[in-house]
Design an enzyme around this catalytic site. Sequence first.
Site, short mmCIF file in Angstrom:
data_model
loop_
_atom_site.label_atom_id
_atom_site.label_comp_id
_atom_site.label_asym_id
_atom_site.label_seq_id
_atom_site.Cartn_x
_atom_site.Cartn_y
_atom_site.Cartn_z
CE LYS A 215 31.03 36.54 40.79
NZ LYS A 215 32.49 36.80 40.74
CG LEU A 322 32.62 33.19 28.69
CD1 LEU A 322 34.01 32.78 29.16
CD2 LEU A 322 32.71 34.22 27.58
CG ASP A 388 41.41 36.01 44.66
OD1 ASP A 388 42.25 35.26 45.19
OD2 ASP A 388 40.23 35.68 44.47
CG ASP A 408 36.19 35.38 40.29
OD1 ASP A 408 35.37 36.20 40.77
OD2 ASP A 408 36.64 34.42 40.93
#
Length: 525
Positions: A215, A322, A388, A408
């Site tokens: 990211k 994962l 979120d 996340d």
Amino acid sequence: MRRDRLLLVVVLASILAVDAYFVLMPRLRAWYLLPRSGCTCQGFNSSAEHRGRARQKRPDATSEQGTKVERLLSHPLYNIRVPELSPNERLLEEEELLGYYRKKVTRWERQQQLYVEAAAASNISLPEQPVTFDPKANWLKFHWGISRYALYSGDDRSIDLLLQDMHSAPVIGADYTQDEKALKGACDCSQVVKPSGHHLKLALKLQDFGKAMFKPMRQERHEVTPDDFFYFVDFQRHNAEIAAFHLDRVLDFRRVPPVVGRLINISKEILYTTHNDDLRSVFFTSPANNTCFFAKCLYMCKTEYAVCGQPDVLEGSMSAYLPGLSLAPRISIPSPWIRSYTFTGREEWEVNPSYCDTIKSLYPYSSGNRLLNIIDMAIFDFLTGNMDRHHYEIFTKFGDEGFLLHLDNARGFGRHSHDEMSILAPLIQCCIIKRSTLLRLRLLTRPEYRLSDVMRESLDQDPLRPVLTEPHLQALDRRLEHVLRAVVRCMKRLGEAQVVVPDFVEATESEQEKTRSRTQRRKDR
């Protein structure tokens, strides 16, 4: 006149004494504590020198008994005995894991060969990207170590080695992540992830065949989420992913996959290694002659929302993948406290104070650990400021008693000056908490284990340090007090026995021996 001179001498002597005490003595003390054997820098943090962000170690970060993080992790609360793992309590068997990935390596090498031959037929020379698959690789140890209790054990040393690998291992392939492929119908991933609006992330293959999600940096450390932003249009912050992993480990949840910061050359390590034409098509050169790229998604995915290197180098987070879904299936479940993702809507939990009574009567929240794990996640999200959390994931093998994955976390750490109390709704409305969680939270308020200090020290090990600004670290202490006050209010209303739920057995024998030894020393004194 003599009295004036005497007064002047006294004043000057006082100033000199104060200056010596507050200025000279700390410098002498710092000089005395410096190591005498030269530089102790580690290769793992070498990129900090490149970025000019190296920080001097805090004087109180270490002592004869080790760092604050080491002392915290050696505390009996962090050495709780769990039952010996049966085969059904391990996510994967070692032979099954190795057989699965050996087949994937063979398939990868075959595809690479076909790609090289096709490029040669077009008179294009490509650099070789050999795979060095090692059955003892740290990412394989991470996958094999996943159990029904956590993603890794508290004493698993391969996790720190895995962080080093993700920070430095050569990248041999880049592609879109599964959720971005789902947007184009390239795969049926809807049962696992929900395609996002303006995420910008890539799946990077490392030379040892490990895989990490990259990211990129979207915001500078000092920037905060504007007050007018809704939580569902907030930026994804790479440093929030890094900080969330460290916080998860400090809380001893161990439900966030390992994350580390890294500087990526987006031309050499992404553009030149990808075989995905769609990914190649979103790269361009900016007017400032920097290499940039943007995401493929439903909206906000144009050149205006691209990220750019300087001119090619871009920092970001690397999160360990994962095990593959065909090897270790998992499901995504809507959170009972999901928020409304419209500008005007409200969910039932926001208007009904007795909402938790309904949830407690529903499967799987009516028994077992699921509701307690939801509350752990709410505390974790409140500390990070992440609003979120619309879904949570579990491994299907472990069923209802498995832990929740804290995935996340990039929308955390957005505003340090605001504490969003609605994130704590599961705790406030249900008024239950695991005893182990409560005891660790209380421990992290003590001066010798203060949460902000432990987090600062832990994050200083990341190559992109400083990961969080000081106001964000201070906000952790303030939010922790909010959590504990909420628990106290529950106990005053319902009683401790009804609020605090026992959930663990005794500490390990070695820790018990240490505790007895400390007790005996106190008696001897």
